[in-house]
Write a protein that holds these residues in place. Sequence first.
Motif, short mmCIF file in Angstrom:
data_model
loop_
_atom_site.label_atom_id
_atom_site.label_comp_id
_atom_site.label_asym_id
_atom_site.label_seq_id
_atom_site.Cartn_x
_atom_site.Cartn_y
_atom_site.Cartn_z
N ASP A 191 0.81 -1.22 0.00
CA ASP A 191 0.00 0.00 0.00
C ASP A 191 0.84 1.27 0.00
OD1 ASP A 191 -2.29 -1.49 -0.02
OD2 ASP A 191 -2.76 -1.20 2.09
N GLU A 192 2.13 1.14 0.30
CA GLU A 192 3.05 2.28 0.35
C GLU A 192 3.88 2.41 -0.92
OE1 GLU A 192 5.30 1.17 3.77
OE2 GLU A 192 3.79 1.85 5.18
N TRP A 193 3.79 1.45 -1.85
CA TRP A 193 4.60 1.49 -3.05
C TRP A 193 4.25 2.72 -3.88
CZ3 TRP A 193 4.38 -4.21 -5.17
CH2 TRP A 193 4.99 -5.06 -4.26
N ARG A 194 5.25 3.38 -4.41
CA ARG A 194 5.08 4.60 -5.19
C ARG A 194 5.38 4.33 -6.66
NH1 ARG A 194 1.90 5.52 -2.03
NH2 ARG A 194 2.22 6.68 -0.15
N SER A 195 4.82 5.14 -7.53
CA SER A 195 5.01 4.98 -8.97
C SER A 195 6.34 5.57 -9.41
CB SER A 195 3.87 5.68 -9.72
OG SER A 195 2.64 5.06 -9.43
N VAL A 196 7.01 4.84 -10.28
CA VAL A 196 8.26 5.28 -10.90
C VAL A 196 8.08 5.13 -12.40
CG1 VAL A 196 10.73 4.85 -11.16
CG2 VAL A 196 9.64 4.55 -8.92
N ILE A 197 8.37 6.19 -13.14
CA ILE A 197 8.20 6.17 -14.58
C ILE A 197 9.56 6.29 -15.26
CG2 ILE A 197 7.15 7.34 -16.57
CD1 ILE A 197 5.16 6.00 -14.57
N PHE A 198 9.81 5.37 -16.19
CA PHE A 198 10.98 5.46 -17.06
C PHE A 198 10.51 6.12 -18.34
CE2 PHE A 198 13.22 3.76 -20.77
CZ PHE A 198 14.48 4.29 -20.53
N ARG A 199 11.04 7.28 -18.61
CA ARG A 199 10.67 8.04 -19.81
C ARG A 199 11.75 7.80 -20.86
NH1 ARG A 199 8.06 13.97 -19.89
NH2 ARG A 199 8.07 14.24 -22.12
N ARG A 200 11.40 7.07 -21.91
CA ARG A 200 12.39 6.71 -22.93
C ARG A 200 12.97 7.94 -23.61
NH1 ARG A 200 13.49 5.02 -28.06
NH2 ARG A 200 14.70 3.12 -28.24
N HIS A 201 12.17 8.96 -23.76
CA HIS A 201 12.62 10.21 -24.38
C HIS A 201 12.48 11.33 -23.34
CE1 HIS A 201 12.58 8.13 -28.21
NE2 HIS A 201 11.35 7.71 -27.93
N PRO A 202 13.43 11.40 -22.39
CA PRO A 202 13.29 12.41 -21.33
C PRO A 202 13.39 13.83 -21.87
CG PRO A 202 15.41 11.28 -21.16
CD PRO A 202 14.64 10.62 -22.27
N PRO A 244 14.82 17.57 -22.13
CA PRO A 244 16.24 17.97 -22.03
C PRO A 244 16.67 18.21 -20.58
CG PRO A 244 15.16 19.12 -23.82
CD PRO A 244 14.09 18.38 -23.07
N ARG A 245 17.75 17.60 -20.22
CA ARG A 245 18.34 17.69 -18.87
C ARG A 245 17.43 17.11 -17.79
NH1 ARG A 245 22.98 21.09 -19.13
NH2 ARG A 245 22.95 22.33 -21.00
N GLY A 246 16.41 16.40 -18.18
CA GLY A 246 15.50 15.79 -17.21
C GLY A 246 15.93 14.35 -16.93
N PRO A 247 15.46 13.81 -15.82
CA PRO A 247 15.82 12.43 -15.47
C PRO A 247 15.07 11.42 -16.34
CG PRO A 247 14.24 13.29 -13.90
CD PRO A 247 14.60 14.43 -14.82
N ALA A 248 15.69 10.28 -16.58
CA ALA A 248 15.03 9.20 -17.31
C ALA A 248 14.01 8.50 -16.40
CB ALA A 248 16.06 8.20 -17.83
N LEU A 249 14.35 8.36 -15.11
CA LEU A 249 13.46 7.74 -14.14
C LEU A 249 13.00 8.79 -13.13
CD1 LEU A 249 15.28 4.39 -13.31
CD2 LEU A 249 13.02 4.59 -14.32
N THR A 250 11.71 8.84 -12.89
CA THR A 250 11.18 9.79 -11.91
C THR A 250 10.22 9.05 -10.99
OG1 THR A 250 11.31 11.57 -13.53
CG2 THR A 250 9.93 11.95 -11.60
N ARG A 251 10.36 9.28 -9.69
CA ARG A 251 9.48 8.69 -8.68
C ARG A 251 8.41 9.71 -8.32
NH1 ARG A 251 9.03 9.19 -3.17
NH2 ARG A 251 8.25 7.38 -2.07
N TYR A 252 7.15 9.26 -8.30
CA TYR A 252 6.02 10.11 -7.93
C TYR A 252 5.49 9.64 -6.58
CZ TYR A 252 6.37 11.77 -12.65
OH TYR A 252 6.85 12.33 -13.81
N ASP A 253 5.17 10.57 -5.72
CA ASP A 253 4.75 10.25 -4.36
C ASP A 253 3.26 9.89 -4.32
OD1 ASP A 253 5.08 9.81 -1.67
OD2 ASP A 253 4.72 11.89 -1.13
N CYS A 254 2.91 8.86 -5.10
CA CYS A 254 1.53 8.38 -5.13
C CYS A 254 1.52 6.99 -5.76
CB CYS A 254 0.63 9.33 -5.91
SG CYS A 254 1.16 9.69 -7.58
N GLY A 255 0.46 6.26 -5.50
CA GLY A 255 0.30 4.94 -6.09
C GLY A 255 -0.22 5.04 -7.52
N ILE A 256 -0.52 3.90 -8.11
CA ILE A 256 -0.90 3.83 -9.52
C ILE A 256 -2.18 4.60 -9.83
CG2 ILE A 256 -1.99 1.60 -9.15
CD1 ILE A 256 -1.34 0.84 -11.98
N ASN A 286 4.20 16.48 -18.06
CA ASN A 286 3.78 15.20 -18.62
C ASN A 286 4.84 14.14 -18.28
OD1 ASN A 286 3.00 13.02 -20.18
ND2 ASN A 286 3.01 14.15 -22.11
N PRO A 287 4.46 13.07 -17.58
CA PRO A 287 5.44 12.07 -17.19
C PRO A 287 5.86 11.13 -18.32
CG PRO A 287 3.28 11.40 -16.44
CD PRO A 287 3.13 12.77 -17.05
#
Length: 118
Positions: free
Chosen positions: A60-71, A73-85, A100-101
């Motif tokens: 119930d505490e797991w948070r969403s992480v998105i891998f953005r194939r086309h980040p 510019p200068r943005g992270p490829a993986l981003t953690r969001y403080d919320c569930g799915i 836009n994630p």
Amino acid sequence: MPPVGAAEIGNIPGVCPCAAEPEEGIEGIEPEYLVHGGLFAWGGNPDGDSAYWSTVGEPDEWRSVIFRRHPVPRGPALTRYDCGIVEFLVRTFQGRLAYNPFSGTDLWRNESPAFVRG
């Protein structure tokens, strides 16, 4: 599926083996994710983006992480969001995240999204 040990990363479907090593451009993911089994895949899109849970803590505490194939510019490829799915998807559909994630725009501010079970 309960969290798995770090030694099992890559041996169980849905557990991301690339999560085992920190990389430049990865922000907001706790180092404890290795102890608790890494990232557990829950989705993807035609643009090559992938969606995961960070399996830190109880499910119930797991948070969403998105891998953005086309980040961005200068943005992270993986981003953690403080919320569930569910909350993550609602925020995406309503455009209530900082940006836009995903690489494409088909889900961003989309009031009538469609999903394909694969």
